[in-house]
Design a protein around this motif. Structure first.
Motif, PDB file in Angstrom:
ATOM      1  N   GLY A  31      29.365 -14.059 -24.556  1.00  0.00           N
ATOM      2  CA  GLY A  31      28.175 -14.281 -25.358  1.00  0.00           C
ATOM      3  C   GLY A  31      27.111 -15.164 -24.727  1.00  0.00           C
ATOM      4  N   GLU A  32      27.356 -15.667 -23.523  1.00  0.00           N
ATOM      5  CA  GLU A  32      26.395 -16.540 -22.837  1.00  0.00           C
ATOM      6  C   GLU A  32      25.843 -15.842 -21.595  1.00  0.00           C
ATOM      7  N   PRO A  33      24.518 -15.936 -21.376  1.00  0.00           N
ATOM      8  CA  PRO A  33      23.962 -15.329 -20.169  1.00  0.00           C
ATOM      9  C   PRO A  33      24.306 -16.147 -18.931  1.00  0.00           C
ATOM     10  N   ALA A  34      24.501 -15.453 -17.822  1.00  0.00           N
ATOM     11  CA  ALA A  34      24.761 -16.087 -16.532  1.00  0.00           C
ATOM     12  C   ALA A  34      24.007 -15.302 -15.472  1.00  0.00           C
ATOM     13  N   GLY A  35      23.609 -15.984 -14.400  1.00  0.00           N
ATOM     14  CA  GLY A  35      22.892 -15.282 -13.347  1.00  0.00           C
ATOM     15  C   GLY A  35      22.673 -16.148 -12.130  1.00  0.00           C
ATOM     16  N   PHE A  36      22.337 -15.483 -11.016  1.00  0.00           N
ATOM     17  CA  PHE A  36      22.038 -16.201  -9.782  1.00  0.00           C
ATOM     18  C   PHE A  36      21.024 -15.418  -8.957  1.00  0.00           C
ATOM     19  N   ALA A  37      20.253 -16.141  -8.138  1.00  0.00           N
ATOM     20  CA  ALA A  37      19.294 -15.518  -7.225  1.00  0.00           C
ATOM     21  C   ALA A  37      20.067 -14.887  -6.075  1.00  0.00           C
ATOM     22  N   ALA A  64      31.993 -14.729 -13.711  1.00  0.00           N
ATOM     23  CA  ALA A  64      31.487 -14.226 -14.993  1.00  0.00           C
ATOM     24  C   ALA A  64      31.180 -12.729 -14.891  1.00  0.00           C
ATOM     25  N   ILE A  65      30.585 -12.310 -13.788  1.00  0.00           N
ATOM     26  CA  ILE A  65      30.291 -10.882 -13.586  1.00  0.00           C
ATOM     27  C   ILE A  65      31.598 -10.102 -13.470  1.00  0.00           C
ATOM     28  N   GLU A  66      32.528 -10.649 -12.733  1.00  0.00           N
ATOM     29  CA  GLU A  66      33.822  -9.986 -12.561  1.00  0.00           C
ATOM     30  C   GLU A  66      34.532  -9.812 -13.911  1.00  0.00           C
ATOM     31  N   SER A 105      23.612  -2.595 -21.162  1.00  0.00           N
ATOM     32  CA  SER A 105      24.942  -3.205 -21.033  1.00  0.00           C
ATOM     33  C   SER A 105      25.029  -4.553 -21.727  1.00  0.00           C
ATOM     34  N   GLY A 106      23.876  -5.110 -22.102  1.00  0.00           N
ATOM     35  CA  GLY A 106      23.820  -6.460 -22.657  1.00  0.00           C
ATOM     36  C   GLY A 106      23.420  -7.504 -21.630  1.00  0.00           C
ATOM     37  N   SER A 107      23.474  -7.160 -20.345  1.00  0.00           N
ATOM     38  CA  SER A 107      23.077  -8.103 -19.298  1.00  0.00           C
ATOM     39  C   SER A 107      21.593  -8.425 -19.410  1.00  0.00           C
TER      40      SER A 107
END
Length: 176
Positions: A31-37, A64-66, A105-107
């Protein structure tokens, strides 16, 4: 003669001469967004539609992506160097600095990105101090008329159009 001992600083300097586009790879994790450059992103296959990106083994976002098995790649626009800097730094809530909407996908799809690619993790390979993640494309964003944010020789830059008939020499097997 090519040396068998490649110094990391020299490797980075030489490969810095290859301009890369700048993306932000995102996912939803519990339920929490995660991301990286991410600069290590490329199209891989048209049939089936596949892309790849390369997170560092030490990445805090890769787990988190995995776990989610889904991700979106946001292609940053020329003026989004601050967005890249936020997602490239360690820190608190990176998503507090940007507006976003969910991809199918929700991403997270970042506001003002040139476009986006929504994917499901297909395969993961080990690649030295990184992983090579192959994603099956499940949805695509609209294409923008803007210009991409690029990274070249240690700094952000943009793309200026070149008036050349680049594809006049290319055959059907030469380009993706």
């Amino acid at each position: 003669m090519i040396s068998s001992a490649i110094e990391p600083a020299r490797f980075r300097q030489v490969l810095g001469h290859f301009a890369t586009g700048v993306t932000v790879v995102t996912t939803m994790d519990d339920g929490e967004p995660a991301g990286f450059a991410c600069q290590s992103f490329a199209a891989l296959s048209l049939d089936p539609p596949l892309v790849l990106f390369c997170p560092a083994r030490k990445s805090r976002t890769w787990p988190a992506i995995e776990r989610s098995g889904r991700f979106a790649v946001n292609v940053l626009a020329e003026g989004q160097h601050r967005v890249s800097a936020v997602f490239g730094a360690r820190g608190a809530d990176k998503f507090a600095a940007v507006e976003w909407e969910p991809a199918p996908s929700g991403s997270p799809v970042l506001e003002d990105a040139l476009t986006w690619v929504d994917c499901a993790v297909e395969t993961v390979f080990e690649g030295g101090d990184h992983f090579v993640v192959v994603g099956r494309v499940t949805a695509l964003g609209e294409a923008s008329n803007g210009r991409p944010l690029l990274y070249y020789r240690g700094q952000y830059t943009g793309a200026a159009p070149v008036k050349a008939d680049v594809l006049s020499w290319a055959g059907p097997d030469d380009w993706l």
